[in-house]
Design an enzyme around this catalytic site. Structure first.
Site, mmCIF file in Angstrom:
data_model
loop_
_atom_site.group_PDB
_atom_site.id
_atom_site.type_symbol
_atom_site.label_atom_id
_atom_site.label_comp_id
_atom_site.label_asym_id
_atom_site.label_seq_id
_atom_site.Cartn_x
_atom_site.Cartn_y
_atom_site.Cartn_z
ATOM 1 N N GLY A 139 -11.147 11.382 -15.159
ATOM 2 C CA GLY A 139 -9.888 10.694 -14.867
ATOM 3 C C GLY A 139 -9.060 10.449 -16.119
ATOM 4 O O GLY A 139 -9.447 10.830 -17.236
ATOM 5 N N ILE B 231 -16.996 13.746 -9.686
ATOM 6 C CA ILE B 231 -17.243 14.313 -8.350
ATOM 7 C C ILE B 231 -17.168 15.841 -8.379
ATOM 8 O O ILE B 231 -17.794 16.506 -7.561
ATOM 9 C CB ILE B 231 -16.238 13.711 -7.336
ATOM 10 N N ARG B 232 -16.392 16.380 -9.334
ATOM 11 C CA ARG B 232 -16.358 17.853 -9.441
ATOM 12 C C ARG B 232 -16.219 18.252 -10.912
ATOM 13 O O ARG B 232 -15.821 17.445 -11.748
ATOM 14 C CB ARG B 232 -15.213 18.437 -8.601
ATOM 15 N N TYR C 163 -6.522 -1.784 -3.674
ATOM 16 C CA TYR C 163 -7.020 -1.531 -5.027
ATOM 17 C C TYR C 163 -7.212 -2.858 -5.772
ATOM 18 O O TYR C 163 -8.285 -3.124 -6.326
ATOM 19 C CB TYR C 163 -6.020 -0.645 -5.774
HETATM 20 C C1 VAH Z 1 -2.412 1.926 -11.006
HETATM 21 N N1 VAH Z 1 -2.628 2.778 -13.277
HETATM 22 O O1 VAH Z 1 -1.233 2.082 -11.116
HETATM 23 C C2 VAH Z 1 -3.270 1.930 -12.279
HETATM 24 C C3 VAH Z 1 -3.385 0.527 -12.850
HETATM 25 C C4 VAH Z 1 -2.159 -1.584 -13.444
HETATM 26 C C5 VAH Z 1 -2.052 -0.204 -12.907
HETATM 27 O O2 VAH Z 1 -4.315 -0.213 -12.184
HETATM 28 O O3 VAH Z 1 -2.924 1.759 -9.928
#
Ligand code: VAH
Length: 313
Positions: A9, A33-34, A139
């Site tokens: 990443g 994962i790959r 998230y």
């Molecule tokens: C996102 N780059 O945009 C990530 C990060 C604070 C942003 O967590 O989801």
């Protein structure tokens, strides 16, 4: 040795490169994962799904790592498209690593949190280490829950797990995927490729950001810090530079005078960005382990454009 999960990443790829420089290729086992496009000779890579606990265990038995860096996650924008998958990956991936770290006595763990753990009722300016946290992206919710788990595994099982709340990370080596702050990376790529960029965030959307070089150095400094100095075992606020799309465009124009920015509206990422802070207070990291960013807006812009002129030519 170090086992890094999620090494392909945006952050993982550069953290892996820095750790290889510091500890040697043979002491950094990267996995994702790959397969990545290219694996340089001497580098060790294993394909691994972080949701496959037996597969992680097999790598721990094979390489006997003393540290695990867990960078596998689904970011904010993609997470809103696939919330159940984001929760599963972000939470069960972390739980697999936490449980195996306790079972195998792994000495140190790194896990990234994010300024996404703050929400609409968190203070917007100079956001403190402790405050109301009501994230409304899956998230952010998964990162807040993850922070609670990290602190719990530290308190209950003595796990030496360390974490920082990354702002949006700006880098040129690997394009990010699925984030809300990604505009601040794409703008540089497009400035070189097209001389213009359409921002999916409005011109006044101020967000906390951090240059990759500072983020990688800070992460390694945290991991090297004396554990007795670490008063935070959820996740440390980290701050770099806060800016708006308008401000970064002005900075780019100082180097590329013909650069043009425009703005699209009603992008779903706007509401995610609006729920996040504008600036972060990182006093605790500064006093506990000497954190200090070095790149300001001008230095970051110059470094990004200098490197992208070469990379994209
Ligand atoms: C996102 N780059 O945009 C990530 C990060 C604070 C942003 O967590 O989801």
């Amino acid at each position: 040795c170090i086992l890094m999960i999620g090494a392909n990443g945006q952050i993982g790829s550069e953290l892996a490169a820095a750790l290889r420089l510091k500890f040697g290729n043979e002491n950094v086992i990267t996995s994702d994962i790959r397969e990545p496009q290219a694996i340089a000779s001497g580098e060790i890579f294993e394909t691994l799904n972080v949701l496959d606990k037996e597969a992680i265990k097999a790598l721990i038995v094979k390489y006997k790592p003393t540290q695990i860096y867990l960078l596998a996650a689904m970011l904010s924008a993609t997470g809103e498209k696939y919330p159940q998958k984001a929760w599963d990956l972000n939470m069960n991936g972390l739980l697999n690593v936490l449980d195996l770290a306790v079972e195998f006595g792994i000495k140190k763990i790194f896990w990234p949190s994010s300024i996404a753990v703050f929400g609409p009722h968190s203070p917007k300016v100079d956001t403190p280490q402790y405050c109301v946290m009501d994230p409304n992206s899956i998230y952010g919710i998964s990162k807040l829950a993850g922070e609670r788990l990290c602190e719990y595994y530290h308190e209950k099982f003595g796990l030496d797990i360390r974490s920082v709340r990354y702002p949006g990370i700006i880098s040129w080596r690997t394009e990010p995927g699925g984030g809300t702050t990604d505009y601040a990376v794409h703008i540089f790529f497009e400035a070189i490729r097209q001389g213009k960029y359409t921002s999916f965030l409005s011109e006044g959307t101020e967000l906390p950001m951090l240059y990759m070089d500072d983020a990688v150095r800070g992460t390694i400094e945290l991991m090297d810090a004396d554990p007795s100095k670490l008063s935070i075992r959820s996740s440390y606020n980290l701050a770099g530079i806060s800016f708006t799309p308008k401000e970064i465009a002005e900075e780019i124009k100082k180097i590329l005078p013909n650069f043009e920015i425009s703005y699209s509206d009603n992008d779903p990422r706007q509401s995610i960005a609006d729920s996040w802070p504008k600036s972060i207070n990182d006093e605790q990291a500064r006093s506990d382990w000497g954190w200090k960013p070095t790149f300001d807006l001008t230095a970051m812009t110059k470094d990004m454009l200098d490197n992208l002129k070469i990379k994209l030519q």
